[in-house]
Design an enzyme around this catalytic site. Structure first.
Site, PDB file in Angstrom:
ATOM      1  N   ILE A 191      39.085  49.136  41.755  1.00  0.00           N
ATOM      2  CA  ILE A 191      38.787  48.742  40.029  1.00  0.00           C
ATOM      3  C   ILE A 191      37.353  48.923  39.542  1.00  0.00           C
ATOM      4  CG2 ILE A 191      38.396  46.392  40.099  1.00  0.00           C
ATOM      5  CD1 ILE A 191      40.531  46.124  37.777  1.00  0.00           C
ATOM      6  N   VAL A 226      37.810  40.916  44.898  1.00  0.00           N
ATOM      7  CA  VAL A 226      37.519  41.910  43.806  1.00  0.00           C
ATOM      8  C   VAL A 226      36.368  41.400  43.015  1.00  0.00           C
ATOM      9  CG1 VAL A 226      39.253  40.771  42.248  1.00  0.00           C
ATOM     10  CG2 VAL A 226      38.294  43.240  41.879  1.00  0.00           C
ATOM     11  N   ASP A 227      35.958  39.956  43.110  1.00  0.00           N
ATOM     12  CA  ASP A 227      35.266  39.554  42.291  1.00  0.00           C
ATOM     13  C   ASP A 227      33.563  40.063  43.099  1.00  0.00           C
ATOM     14  OD1 ASP A 227      33.538  37.720  40.834  1.00  0.00           O
ATOM     15  OD2 ASP A 227      34.172  36.086  41.541  1.00  0.00           O
ATOM     16  N   ASN A 241      36.381  33.121  40.106  1.00  0.00           N
ATOM     17  CA  ASN A 241      36.693  31.452  40.074  1.00  0.00           C
ATOM     18  C   ASN A 241      36.147  30.774  39.366  1.00  0.00           C
ATOM     19  OD1 ASN A 241      33.929  30.726  41.006  1.00  0.00           O
ATOM     20  ND2 ASN A 241      34.274  31.919  42.766  1.00  0.00           N
ATOM     21  N   TYR A 292      43.534  33.319  46.773  1.00  0.00           N
ATOM     22  CA  TYR A 292      44.180  32.433  46.258  1.00  0.00           C
ATOM     23  C   TYR A 292      45.934  32.341  46.508  1.00  0.00           C
ATOM     24  CZ  TYR A 292      40.505  30.741  43.206  1.00  0.00           C
ATOM     25  OH  TYR A 292      39.139  30.463  42.608  1.00  0.00           O
TER      26      TYR A 292
HETATM   27  N1  AR6 Z   1      39.573  46.585  43.309  1.00  0.00           N
HETATM   28  C1  AR6 Z   1      40.855  46.340  42.760  1.00  0.00           C
HETATM   29  N2  AR6 Z   1      41.364  45.359  43.525  1.00  0.00           N
HETATM   30  C2  AR6 Z   1      40.703  44.496  44.677  1.00  0.00           C
HETATM   31  C3  AR6 Z   1      39.608  45.096  45.063  1.00  0.00           C
HETATM   32  C4  AR6 Z   1      38.746  46.073  44.255  1.00  0.00           C
HETATM   33  N3  AR6 Z   1      37.688  46.676  44.628  1.00  0.00           N
HETATM   34  N4  AR6 Z   1      39.021  44.116  46.263  1.00  0.00           N
HETATM   35  C5  AR6 Z   1      40.260  43.218  46.258  1.00  0.00           C
HETATM   36  N5  AR6 Z   1      41.305  43.522  45.432  1.00  0.00           N
HETATM   37  P1  AR6 Z   1      40.865  38.292  45.497  1.00  0.00           P
HETATM   38  P2  AR6 Z   1      42.239  35.843  43.907  1.00  0.00           P
HETATM   39  C6  AR6 Z   1      42.476  42.992  45.323  1.00  0.00           C
HETATM   40  O1  AR6 Z   1      40.942  37.654  46.663  1.00  0.00           O
HETATM   41  O2  AR6 Z   1      43.355  35.822  44.848  1.00  0.00           O
HETATM   42  C7  AR6 Z   1      37.099  35.493  44.940  1.00  0.00           C
HETATM   43  O3  AR6 Z   1      36.358  34.880  46.107  1.00  0.00           O
HETATM   44  C8  AR6 Z   1      43.179  42.285  46.336  1.00  0.00           C
HETATM   45  O4  AR6 Z   1      43.851  43.091  47.442  1.00  0.00           O
HETATM   46  O5  AR6 Z   1      39.797  39.052  45.000  1.00  0.00           O
HETATM   47  O6  AR6 Z   1      42.356  35.815  42.364  1.00  0.00           O
HETATM   48  C9  AR6 Z   1      36.907  34.877  43.740  1.00  0.00           C
HETATM   49  O7  AR6 Z   1      35.482  34.466  43.550  1.00  0.00           O
HETATM   50  C10 AR6 Z   1      44.199  41.155  45.734  1.00  0.00           C
HETATM   51  O8  AR6 Z   1      45.373  41.869  45.605  1.00  0.00           O
HETATM   52  O9  AR6 Z   1      41.066  37.331  44.045  1.00  0.00           O
HETATM   53  C11 AR6 Z   1      37.746  33.756  43.868  1.00  0.00           C
HETATM   54  O10 AR6 Z   1      36.969  32.449  44.204  1.00  0.00           O
HETATM   55  C12 AR6 Z   1      43.458  41.054  44.483  1.00  0.00           C
HETATM   56  O11 AR6 Z   1      42.442  41.999  44.118  1.00  0.00           O
HETATM   57  C13 AR6 Z   1      39.017  33.998  44.637  1.00  0.00           C
HETATM   58  O12 AR6 Z   1      38.611  35.151  45.313  1.00  0.00           O
HETATM   59  C14 AR6 Z   1      43.104  39.732  44.142  1.00  0.00           C
HETATM   60  O13 AR6 Z   1      42.404  39.043  45.295  1.00  0.00           O
HETATM   61  C15 AR6 Z   1      40.019  34.535  43.677  1.00  0.00           C
HETATM   62  O14 AR6 Z   1      41.202  34.882  44.348  1.00  0.00           O
END
Ligand code: AR6
Length: 170
Positions: free
Chosen positions: A10, A32-33, A23, A120
């Protein structure tokens, strides 16, 4: 409102706003954050520090800095706790609040990651169904500047679920 599914990173999306699955501190993290903060550079964190965090189910907007996207809309998805802790309602609220903010700013293109489905641990099939339903209903029920919503799937399972979901509901 046009809904599209793409697989990829993204942080590469040249849209009006990308959405961050943050978060409640809004001060960065993994997944992704972490990728968004790395790509946007330190000025994003500096702006986030002034926002005083964000409650679960809500959203806040910042600039995009070094990203190709003009803005980042940060939202805080629910942590999956088994499904009886208002997770579906809170996840739907994330998608709705992001689109409300995008509408207030007159934005046209918005790209969402699969909120809550990583760290999450929200079950991906259930999260996908909520995302599609909430965005479709928003497009049908509200006046909005948003003409295109992209669901940017990073992993194969989400990509498959969204392709399937859109082909059966579109
Ligand atoms: N582009 C698009 N999607 C992505 C990318 C990317 N570069 N990297 C990962 N994903 P997560 P959550 C997807 O864990 O579950 C963080 O530490 C990944 O495959 O990023 O909402 C925050 O600070 C997954 O399907 O977010 C919070 O503490 C999706 O993004 C916590 O994680 C969401 O995974 C939030 O957890």
């Amino acid at each position: 409102m046009k809904l599209t599914v793409i697989q990829g990173d993204i942080t590469k999306c040249a849209v009006d706003a990308i959405v961050n699955a943050a978060n409640s501190s809004l001060l960065g993290g993994g997944g992704v954050d972490g990728a968004i903060h790395r790509a946007a550079g330190p000025d994003l964190l500096a702006e986030c520090r002034m926002l005083n965090g964000c409650p679960t189910g809500q959203a806040k907007i910042t600039g995009g800095y070094r990203l190709p996207a003009r803005y980042v809309i940060h939202t805080v998805g629910p942590i999956w706790r088994g499904g009886n802790s208002r997770e579906p309602e809170l996840l739907a609220s994330c998608y709705r609040r992001v689109l409300e903010i995008a509408t207030e700013r007159g934005l046209i293109t918005v790209a969402f990651p699969n909120i809550s489905t990583g760290v999450y641990r929200y079950p991906k099939d259930q999260a996908c169904a909520i995302a599609l339903k909430t965005v479709q209903e928003f497009g049908q029920q509200r006046e909005t500047s948003v003409h295109e919503v992209q669901f940017v799937c990073f992993d194969d399972e989400n990509f498959r679920l969204y392709q399937q979901g859109l082909s059966t509901t579109a």
